[in-house]
Design a protein around this motif. Structure first.
Motif, short mmCIF file in Angstrom:
data_model
loop_
_atom_site.label_atom_id
_atom_site.label_comp_id
_atom_site.label_asym_id
_atom_site.label_seq_id
_atom_site.Cartn_x
_atom_site.Cartn_y
_atom_site.Cartn_z
N ALA A 44 30.47 -1.96 20.43
CA ALA A 44 30.54 -2.80 21.62
C ALA A 44 31.32 -4.08 21.34
N ILE A 45 31.08 -4.66 20.14
CA ILE A 45 31.81 -5.88 19.77
C ILE A 45 33.30 -5.61 19.62
N THR A 68 23.17 -0.18 14.80
CA THR A 68 24.16 -1.10 14.25
C THR A 68 25.57 -0.68 14.64
N LEU A 69 25.85 0.63 14.51
CA LEU A 69 27.18 1.12 14.87
C LEU A 69 27.45 0.96 16.36
N LEU A 112 34.75 -5.23 22.98
CA LEU A 112 34.83 -6.49 23.71
C LEU A 112 35.94 -7.39 23.20
N ILE A 113 36.04 -7.54 21.89
CA ILE A 113 36.99 -8.52 21.37
C ILE A 113 38.30 -7.89 20.88
N GLY A 114 38.31 -6.56 20.67
CA GLY A 114 39.50 -5.93 20.11
C GLY A 114 40.28 -5.03 21.03
N ILE A 115 39.70 -4.64 22.18
CA ILE A 115 40.37 -3.68 23.06
C ILE A 115 40.52 -4.22 24.48
N ILE A 116 39.44 -4.74 25.05
CA ILE A 116 39.51 -5.22 26.44
C ILE A 116 40.41 -6.45 26.51
N PRO A 117 41.43 -6.43 27.38
CA PRO A 117 42.34 -7.58 27.45
C PRO A 117 41.78 -8.70 28.33
#
Length: 328
Positions: free
Chosen positions: A48-49, A42-43, A52-57
């Motif tokens: 990964a989420i 789960t972690l 994907l949505i919070g760090i990769i621009p």
């Protein structure tokens, strides 16, 4: 109301599922022997989420709908009244600034010029005859000559205004131009035609206040691309864009629901030109060397401004939705 709806959505779609997942991983009896692996998996998925949505621009883009306009256009008027004597151009002709488009005549003005010239010539003869015999009278006649010269210069200026010239370079458009010979044209009332510069066109698009903040911050930087109705598969690269940071009281009705556009018009405005939500003017420049792009053609503009994580972009969209709902 918008904020309450947003809070309800966050609770329903994020907080409740997260709480149920935490409860399942913590106290569910069937995970007794493999709880550690479940937490690790789960972690890993959460990490990964987040990555994907919070760090990769990802690219941040602004989309707008607009209408193709000439880079510059000038309407052609007759400065003085007269009858059309001769046409020097034709509809659709490319002209240069100063080129003669048509010549008009005013018989009364022509008679006035001839009469003034005759009076001036007679005064000159009298002055020559009086210079030797009566200098005082010659001086009086010379003053009268100045009056005749001023009258003649004014009449010639008015005659020159009967020759209509192109005010700018461009394509001269006047579908009924061939019907003008022999007709009387009143000065300054109705345009004879229009001259448009179409080697480069300007797409006048509309942006909301939220989108204006992003475009203004970019200060003219960013990749602007255009798709035109009629050849939507072709992506065109704009040569530049400019933001007019003043709200528009009226917009092209083609951009509103009345004309098939995406902008909601004010229901209290019968013309359909007043937008319901405040709009700002975006000018996108597009090279048109072959003249393929038509004035009035609908265009869709995409400006890639920056790179931001998806969560930032989603949050911005949510705020726009809330503000637009509140404004409506």
């Amino acid at each position: 109301l918008g904020l309450l709806l947003a809070a309800g959505g966050v609770i329903t779609w994020a907080c409740v599922p997260a709480f149920k997942l935490f409860k399942y991983l913590t106290i569910e009896p069937e995970l007794h022997r493999k709880r550690g692996r479940a937490w690790a998996f789960t972690l890993s998925v959460i990490s990964a989420i987040v990555l994907l949505i919070g760090i990769i621009p990802f690219n941040v883009s602004v989309h707008a709908e607009g209408i193709v306009n000439p880079r510059e256009e000038r309407y052609v008027f007759a400065e003085s009244s007269g009858f059309v004597r001769e046409l020097k151009a034709r509809d659709g002709q490319v002209v240069r600034k100063g080129d003669v488009l048509l010549i008009m005549e005013d018989d009364f003005l022509n008679a006035q010029i001839e009469e003034t010239r005759a009076r001036l010539a007679a005064a000159e003869l009298r002055v020559r005859a009086l210079l030797a015999t009566n200098p005082a009278q010659a001086a009086i006649e010379q003053q009268e000559m100045k009056v005749y010269r001023a009258q003649l210069e004014d009449a010639l200026r008015r005659k020159d205004r009967l020759t209509i010239r192109a005010p700018i370079d461009g394509e001269f458009i006047s579908p009924q131009f061939h019907e003008l010979p022999g007709r009387f044209l009143p000065g300054g009332q109705q345009p004879i035609g229009v001259i448009r510069q179409l080697d480069e066109v300007v797409i006048k698009a509309a942006l909301t206040q939220q989108e204006v903040a992003l475009v203004a911050k970019a200060n003219g930087q960013g990749d602007a691309r255009v798709r035109l109705i009629g050849d939507f598969d072709q992506v065109l690269h704009a040569t530049g864009y400019k933001l007019i940071q003043a709200s528009q009281e009226r917009i092209d009705p083609q951009l509103t629901h009345v004309g098939g556009g995406q902008i909601a018009p004010d229901p209290q405005d019968p013309s359909g030109q007043k937008p319901l939500q405040e709009q700002f003017d975006l000018r996108v420049e597009l090279s048109n060397p072959r003249g393929n792009y038509v004035v009035g053609q609908r265009a869709f503009v995409k400006i890639t401004l920056d790179q931001k994580p998806l969560i930032w972009q989603w949050w911005r969209r949510l705020l726009q939705l809330i503000q637009s709902s509140s404004g409506g």
